[in-house]
Design a protein around this motif. Structure first.
Motif: not given
Length: 389
Positions: A338-342, A350-352, A382-386
Protein backbone atom coordinates in the motif's frame (compact mmCIF):
# COMPACT_ATOMS: atom_id res chain seq x y z
CA UNK A 1 35.79 27.72 -16.36
CA UNK A 2 34.83 25.44 -13.47
CA UNK A 3 35.42 26.40 -9.86
CA UNK A 4 34.55 22.98 -8.46
CA UNK A 5 36.47 21.90 -5.39
CA UNK A 6 37.12 18.44 -4.00
CA UNK A 7 37.07 17.69 -0.28
CA UNK A 8 40.87 17.31 -0.37
CA UNK A 9 41.16 20.80 -1.87
CA UNK A 10 39.01 22.20 0.95
CA UNK A 11 41.09 20.43 3.61
CA UNK A 12 44.33 21.65 2.02
CA UNK A 13 43.07 25.23 1.92
CA UNK A 14 42.02 25.01 5.57
CA UNK A 15 45.45 23.72 6.58
CA UNK A 16 47.22 26.40 4.56
CA UNK A 17 44.96 29.06 6.08
CA UNK A 18 45.77 27.93 9.60
CA UNK A 19 49.52 27.72 8.96
CA UNK A 20 49.68 31.15 7.29
CA UNK A 21 47.49 32.80 9.96
CA UNK A 22 49.55 31.29 12.77
CA UNK A 23 52.81 32.35 11.13
CA UNK A 24 51.75 35.96 10.65
CA UNK A 25 50.48 36.16 14.23
CA UNK A 26 53.71 34.75 15.69
CA UNK A 27 55.68 37.34 13.69
CA UNK A 28 53.41 39.99 15.20
CA UNK A 29 54.04 38.69 18.74
CA UNK A 30 57.82 38.86 18.25
CA UNK A 31 57.82 42.38 16.80
CA UNK A 32 55.40 43.72 19.41
CA UNK A 33 57.57 42.41 22.25
CA UNK A 34 60.72 44.01 20.76
CA UNK A 35 58.97 47.31 20.08
CA UNK A 36 57.25 47.49 23.48
CA UNK A 37 60.49 46.96 25.41
CA UNK A 38 62.33 49.51 23.23
CA UNK A 39 59.59 52.15 23.56
CA UNK A 40 59.30 51.87 27.34
CA UNK A 41 63.08 51.95 27.97
CA UNK A 42 63.85 54.77 25.52
CA UNK A 43 60.77 56.70 26.66
CA UNK A 44 61.86 56.59 30.28
CA UNK A 45 65.45 57.49 29.48
CA UNK A 46 64.46 60.17 26.94
CA UNK A 47 61.79 61.76 29.16
CA UNK A 48 58.85 61.06 26.79
CA UNK A 49 55.64 60.06 28.55
CA UNK A 50 53.93 59.71 25.19
CA UNK A 51 56.47 57.11 24.03
CA UNK A 52 56.12 55.19 27.31
CA UNK A 53 52.32 55.19 26.90
CA UNK A 54 52.67 54.00 23.30
CA UNK A 55 54.97 51.24 24.54
CA UNK A 56 52.32 50.07 26.98
CA UNK A 57 49.81 50.21 24.14
CA UNK A 58 52.11 48.00 22.05
CA UNK A 59 52.47 45.57 24.98
CA UNK A 60 48.67 45.26 25.08
CA UNK A 61 48.82 44.14 21.44
CA UNK A 62 50.74 41.05 22.52
CA UNK A 63 47.61 40.05 24.48
CA UNK A 64 45.41 40.44 21.40
CA UNK A 65 47.91 38.41 19.36
CA UNK A 66 47.60 35.56 21.86
CA UNK A 67 43.81 35.89 21.59
CA UNK A 68 44.15 35.39 17.83
CA UNK A 69 46.39 32.34 18.34
CA UNK A 70 43.80 30.89 20.73
CA UNK A 71 41.02 31.41 18.20
CA UNK A 72 43.11 29.88 15.39
CA UNK A 73 43.87 26.79 17.46
CA UNK A 74 40.33 26.17 18.70
CA UNK A 75 38.43 27.48 15.67
CA UNK A 76 39.75 24.76 13.35
CA UNK A 77 38.64 21.87 15.56
CA UNK A 78 36.17 19.41 14.08
CA UNK A 79 32.55 19.30 15.17
CA UNK A 80 31.74 17.46 18.37
CA UNK A 81 28.70 16.69 20.55
CA UNK A 82 28.68 20.14 22.14
CA UNK A 83 29.54 22.01 18.92
CA UNK A 84 27.77 20.13 16.09
CA UNK A 85 28.54 22.93 13.58
CA UNK A 86 32.23 23.07 14.47
CA UNK A 87 34.24 25.74 16.30
CA UNK A 88 34.73 28.32 13.53
CA UNK A 89 32.88 31.01 15.45
CA UNK A 90 35.76 31.26 17.88
CA UNK A 91 37.25 33.43 15.14
CA UNK A 92 34.06 35.45 14.88
CA UNK A 93 34.00 36.07 18.63
CA UNK A 94 37.64 37.21 18.63
CA UNK A 95 36.94 39.48 15.64
CA UNK A 96 34.14 41.08 17.65
CA UNK A 97 36.44 41.56 20.66
CA UNK A 98 39.19 43.06 18.50
CA UNK A 99 36.69 45.42 16.90
CA UNK A 100 35.52 46.56 20.34
CA UNK A 101 39.12 47.04 21.41
CA UNK A 102 39.75 49.26 18.37
CA UNK A 103 36.76 51.38 19.36
CA UNK A 104 38.05 51.65 22.94
CA UNK A 105 41.56 52.52 21.75
CA UNK A 106 40.22 55.18 19.38
CA UNK A 107 37.99 56.65 22.06
CA UNK A 108 40.89 56.75 24.51
CA UNK A 109 43.13 58.56 22.04
CA UNK A 110 40.38 61.08 21.25
CA UNK A 111 39.59 61.76 24.92
CA UNK A 112 43.24 62.24 25.87
CA UNK A 113 43.82 64.51 22.89
CA UNK A 114 40.74 66.55 23.75
CA UNK A 115 41.90 66.96 27.34
CA UNK A 116 45.31 68.16 26.15
CA UNK A 117 43.70 70.69 23.81
CA UNK A 118 41.25 72.07 26.35
CA UNK A 119 43.75 72.30 29.20
CA UNK A 120 46.60 73.63 27.03
CA UNK A 121 48.96 71.28 28.83
CA UNK A 122 52.66 72.12 28.46
CA UNK A 123 54.77 69.14 27.47
CA UNK A 124 58.22 68.47 28.82
CA UNK A 125 60.69 68.62 25.94
CA UNK A 126 61.77 65.03 25.19
CA UNK A 127 65.12 63.87 23.86
CA UNK A 128 65.50 63.79 20.07
CA UNK A 129 66.14 60.02 20.10
CA UNK A 130 62.53 59.44 21.16
CA UNK A 131 61.36 60.94 17.87
CA UNK A 132 63.38 58.40 15.86
CA UNK A 133 62.14 55.53 18.03
CA UNK A 134 58.58 56.67 17.35
CA UNK A 135 59.30 56.81 13.60
CA UNK A 136 60.87 53.33 13.69
CA UNK A 137 57.81 52.00 15.53
CA UNK A 138 55.57 53.66 12.96
CA UNK A 139 57.40 51.91 10.09
CA UNK A 140 57.37 48.54 11.87
CA UNK A 141 53.65 48.75 12.70
CA UNK A 142 52.77 49.75 9.14
CA UNK A 143 54.80 46.77 7.91
CA UNK A 144 52.91 44.44 10.25
CA UNK A 145 49.62 45.90 9.01
CA UNK A 146 50.45 45.22 5.36
CA UNK A 147 51.83 41.74 6.07
CA UNK A 148 48.79 40.72 8.14
CA UNK A 149 46.27 42.24 5.71
CA UNK A 150 47.86 40.38 2.79
CA UNK A 151 47.23 37.07 4.58
CA UNK A 152 43.73 38.17 5.64
CA UNK A 153 42.74 38.91 2.04
CA UNK A 154 44.28 35.69 0.75
CA UNK A 155 42.22 33.53 3.10
CA UNK A 156 39.23 35.88 3.59
CA UNK A 157 39.72 36.07 7.38
CA UNK A 158 37.83 38.85 9.17
CA UNK A 159 39.73 38.02 12.35
CA UNK A 160 43.09 38.71 10.65
CA UNK A 161 41.61 41.85 9.10
CA UNK A 162 40.71 43.02 12.58
CA UNK A 163 44.20 42.29 13.85
CA UNK A 164 45.72 44.02 10.82
CA UNK A 165 43.72 47.16 11.54
CA UNK A 166 44.84 46.90 15.14
CA UNK A 167 48.41 47.17 13.79
CA UNK A 168 47.32 50.14 11.66
CA UNK A 169 45.84 51.82 14.74
CA UNK A 170 49.19 51.30 16.48
CA UNK A 171 50.97 52.84 13.50
CA UNK A 172 48.65 55.83 13.66
CA UNK A 173 49.22 56.04 17.40
CA UNK A 174 52.98 56.06 16.77
CA UNK A 175 52.44 58.77 14.15
CA UNK A 176 50.65 60.81 16.78
CA UNK A 177 53.53 60.28 19.21
CA UNK A 178 56.06 61.28 16.54
CA UNK A 179 54.01 64.37 15.69
CA UNK A 180 53.72 65.26 19.36
CA UNK A 181 57.44 64.85 19.97
CA UNK A 182 58.29 66.71 16.76
CA UNK A 183 55.82 69.47 17.58
CA UNK A 184 57.28 69.77 21.06
CA UNK A 185 60.80 70.02 19.62
CA UNK A 186 59.61 72.76 17.20
CA UNK A 187 57.39 74.60 19.68
CA UNK A 188 53.98 73.48 18.26
CA UNK A 189 52.83 71.06 20.92
CA UNK A 190 49.12 71.31 20.00
CA UNK A 191 49.57 69.59 16.61
CA UNK A 192 49.73 66.08 18.07
CA UNK A 193 46.35 66.58 19.78
CA UNK A 194 44.64 67.71 16.56
CA UNK A 195 46.10 64.78 14.64
CA UNK A 196 45.14 62.43 17.47
CA UNK A 197 41.46 63.32 17.25
CA UNK A 198 41.33 62.84 13.46
CA UNK A 199 43.12 59.49 13.67
CA UNK A 200 41.01 58.36 16.62
CA UNK A 201 37.82 58.84 14.61
CA UNK A 202 39.30 56.70 11.81
CA UNK A 203 40.19 53.95 14.29
CA UNK A 204 36.70 54.04 15.82
CA UNK A 205 35.14 53.75 12.35
CA UNK A 206 37.24 50.71 11.42
CA UNK A 207 36.58 49.05 14.79
CA UNK A 208 32.85 49.65 14.42
CA UNK A 209 32.77 48.11 10.95
CA UNK A 210 34.68 45.00 12.03
CA UNK A 211 32.55 44.56 15.16
CA UNK A 212 29.37 44.99 13.10
CA UNK A 213 30.48 42.32 10.58
CA UNK A 214 31.21 39.87 13.41
CA UNK A 215 27.91 40.67 15.13
CA UNK A 216 25.99 40.09 11.89
CA UNK A 217 27.60 36.67 11.61
CA UNK A 218 26.80 35.80 15.22
CA UNK A 219 23.11 36.55 14.61
CA UNK A 220 23.14 34.36 11.46
CA UNK A 221 22.98 37.04 8.76
CA UNK A 222 22.68 35.35 5.35
CA UNK A 223 25.04 35.48 2.38
CA UNK A 224 25.10 38.38 -0.06
CA UNK A 225 22.42 38.56 -2.81
CA UNK A 226 24.88 37.66 -5.59
CA UNK A 227 25.95 34.54 -3.69
CA UNK A 228 22.32 33.55 -3.12
CA UNK A 229 21.67 33.91 -6.86
CA UNK A 230 24.64 31.64 -7.62
CA UNK A 231 23.27 29.05 -5.20
CA UNK A 232 19.83 29.18 -6.84
CA UNK A 233 21.37 28.83 -10.29
CA UNK A 234 23.30 25.70 -9.28
CA UNK A 235 20.25 24.09 -7.64
CA UNK A 236 17.93 24.71 -10.58
CA UNK A 237 20.49 23.27 -13.02
CA UNK A 238 20.24 19.82 -11.39
CA UNK A 239 18.06 17.23 -13.11
CA UNK A 240 14.94 16.38 -11.13
CA UNK A 241 14.68 19.72 -9.33
CA UNK A 242 11.52 21.48 -10.47
CA UNK A 243 11.92 24.56 -8.27
CA UNK A 244 12.98 25.72 -4.82
CA UNK A 245 10.81 27.69 -2.41
CA UNK A 246 13.01 28.17 0.67
CA UNK A 247 16.70 29.04 0.90
CA UNK A 248 18.42 30.04 4.14
CA UNK A 249 22.14 30.65 4.59
CA UNK A 250 24.49 31.71 7.36
CA UNK A 251 28.20 32.12 7.94
CA UNK A 252 30.32 30.20 10.44
CA UNK A 253 33.79 31.72 10.39
CA UNK A 254 35.06 31.72 6.82
CA UNK A 255 32.60 28.97 5.86
CA UNK A 256 28.90 29.04 5.01
CA UNK A 257 25.96 26.72 5.76
CA UNK A 258 22.67 26.49 3.86
CA UNK A 259 19.17 25.02 4.28
CA UNK A 260 17.14 24.59 1.10
CA UNK A 261 13.73 23.14 0.22
CA UNK A 262 13.64 21.73 -3.30
CA UNK A 263 10.50 20.69 -5.16
CA UNK A 264 10.45 17.37 -7.04
CA UNK A 265 7.82 15.28 -8.81
CA UNK A 266 5.18 14.09 -6.38
CA UNK A 267 5.41 10.39 -7.34
CA UNK A 268 9.18 9.92 -7.11
CA UNK A 269 10.45 7.09 -4.95
CA UNK A 270 12.04 7.98 -1.63
CA UNK A 271 15.44 6.79 -2.88
CA UNK A 272 15.31 8.93 -6.03
CA UNK A 273 14.28 12.00 -4.03
CA UNK A 274 17.18 11.32 -1.66
CA UNK A 275 19.57 10.96 -4.61
CA UNK A 276 18.49 14.34 -6.01
CA UNK A 277 18.96 15.92 -2.58
CA UNK A 278 22.47 14.47 -2.22
CA UNK A 279 23.34 15.74 -5.70
CA UNK A 280 22.21 19.24 -4.72
CA UNK A 281 24.33 19.10 -1.56
CA UNK A 282 27.47 17.86 -3.33
CA UNK A 283 27.23 20.37 -6.20
CA UNK A 284 26.79 23.34 -3.86
CA UNK A 285 29.80 22.34 -1.77
CA UNK A 286 31.88 21.89 -4.93
CA UNK A 287 30.83 25.01 -6.80
CA UNK A 288 30.05 27.65 -4.15
CA UNK A 289 33.39 28.61 -2.60
CA UNK A 290 32.48 29.23 1.08
CA UNK A 291 29.89 26.42 1.32
CA UNK A 292 30.81 23.78 3.92
CA UNK A 293 27.50 21.91 4.36
CA UNK A 294 23.93 21.97 3.02
CA UNK A 295 20.72 20.59 4.51
CA UNK A 296 18.33 19.65 1.69
CA UNK A 297 14.62 19.15 2.36
CA UNK A 298 12.62 17.34 -0.32
CA UNK A 299 9.14 18.70 -1.09
CA UNK A 300 6.58 17.48 -3.64
CA UNK A 301 5.17 19.88 -6.19
CA UNK A 302 1.92 20.20 -4.29
CA UNK A 303 3.71 20.86 -1.00
CA UNK A 304 3.51 24.60 -1.64
CA UNK A 305 -0.25 24.63 -2.21
CA UNK A 306 -2.61 26.15 0.33
CA UNK A 307 -4.03 22.74 1.32
CA UNK A 308 -2.05 21.35 4.26
CA UNK A 309 -1.43 17.67 4.93
CA UNK A 310 -0.32 18.12 8.52
CA UNK A 311 -3.65 17.05 9.99
CA UNK A 312 -3.97 13.89 7.90
CA UNK A 313 -3.69 10.50 9.63
CA UNK A 314 -0.49 8.47 9.71
CA UNK A 315 0.02 5.17 7.88
CA UNK A 316 -0.97 3.13 10.90
CA UNK A 317 -4.35 4.85 11.13
CA UNK A 318 -4.91 4.74 7.35
CA UNK A 319 -4.21 1.00 7.20
CA UNK A 320 -6.61 0.43 10.11
CA UNK A 321 -9.37 2.30 8.23
CA UNK A 322 -8.67 0.51 4.93
CA UNK A 323 -8.85 -2.89 6.62
CA UNK A 324 -12.31 -1.96 7.87
CA UNK A 325 -13.46 -0.48 4.51
CA UNK A 326 -12.20 -3.47 2.46
CA UNK A 327 -13.36 -6.20 4.84
CA UNK A 328 -16.14 -7.28 2.45
CA UNK A 329 -13.80 -7.44 -0.58
CA UNK A 330 -12.15 -10.93 -0.79
CA UNK A 331 -9.33 -9.66 -3.08
CA UNK A 332 -8.20 -7.26 -0.34
CA UNK A 333 -6.45 -10.19 1.34
CA UNK A 334 -4.08 -10.34 -1.67
CA UNK A 335 -2.85 -6.70 -1.33
CA UNK A 336 0.97 -6.87 -1.27
CA UNK A 337 1.83 -3.21 -0.87
CA UNK A 338 0.00 0.00 0.00
CA UNK A 339 1.58 3.27 -1.15
CA UNK A 340 0.35 6.56 0.31
CA UNK A 341 0.67 9.94 -1.44
CA UNK A 342 -0.06 12.97 0.77
CA UNK A 343 -1.16 15.54 -1.82
CA UNK A 344 -3.38 18.64 -1.79
CA UNK A 345 -4.79 17.96 1.67
CA UNK A 346 -5.82 14.35 0.96
CA UNK A 347 -4.25 10.89 0.71
CA UNK A 348 -4.10 9.16 -2.68
CA UNK A 349 -3.68 5.40 -2.35
CA UNK A 350 -2.00 2.87 -4.63
CA UNK A 351 -2.72 -0.83 -3.99
CA UNK A 352 -0.40 -3.48 -5.46
CA UNK A 353 -1.96 -6.88 -6.21
CA UNK A 354 -0.87 -9.96 -8.22
CA UNK A 355 -2.31 -10.44 -11.70
CA UNK A 356 -3.97 -13.61 -10.50
CA UNK A 357 -6.36 -11.49 -8.41
CA UNK A 358 -8.43 -10.71 -11.56
CA UNK A 359 -9.38 -12.65 -14.65
CA UNK A 360 -9.17 -9.89 -17.25
CA UNK A 361 -9.17 -6.10 -17.80
CA UNK A 362 -12.89 -5.85 -17.15
CA UNK A 363 -12.43 -7.61 -13.83
CA UNK A 364 -9.60 -5.23 -12.93
CA UNK A 365 -11.80 -2.20 -13.63
CA UNK A 366 -14.63 -3.64 -11.58
CA UNK A 367 -12.29 -4.39 -8.66
CA UNK A 368 -10.85 -0.86 -8.77
CA UNK A 369 -14.40 0.55 -8.65
CA UNK A 370 -15.28 -1.56 -5.60
CA UNK A 371 -12.15 -0.45 -3.71
CA UNK A 372 -12.84 3.21 -4.54
CA UNK A 373 -16.49 3.02 -3.50
CA UNK A 374 -15.58 1.30 -0.23
CA UNK A 375 -13.42 4.25 0.91
CA UNK A 376 -15.18 7.17 -0.79
CA UNK A 377 -16.97 8.30 2.38
CA UNK A 378 -13.64 9.01 4.10
CA UNK A 379 -12.86 12.73 3.66
CA UNK A 380 -9.12 12.15 4.17
CA UNK A 381 -8.80 9.72 1.27
CA UNK A 382 -8.61 10.87 -2.34
CA UNK A 383 -8.07 8.51 -5.28
CA UNK A 384 -7.67 4.76 -4.85
CA UNK A 385 -5.76 3.13 -7.73
CA UNK A 386 -4.86 -0.50 -8.35
CA UNK A 387 -1.61 -1.78 -9.83
CA UNK A 388 -0.95 -5.37 -10.82
CA UNK A 389 2.21 -7.39 -11.37
Amino acid sequence: MSNARSHSDIDTTSTERYAASRRVTLVSVLWNLVLAVSQVIIGLVGNSQALVADGMHTLSDVITDFMVLFALKHGRKDADAEHPYGHARFETAVTLLLGIMLIVVGAGIAINAGIRLTTAQTFVIPAAVTFWVAMTTLAAKEGLYRYTMLTAKRFDSNMLRANAWHHRSDALSSLIVAAGIGGSLLGFGFLDSVAAIVVALMVIKVGGELAWLALRELVDTGLAPDQLESIRRVILSISGVKALHLLRTRRVGEKALADVHIIVDDHLSVSEGHQIGETVRARLIEEIAPMADVMVHIDTEEDIDDASCLDLPTRQEVERRLKKYFAHIPEARQIEQTTLHYLKGRIDIELLLPLTAVADATGAQDLARRFAEASQADQDIGRVELKFH
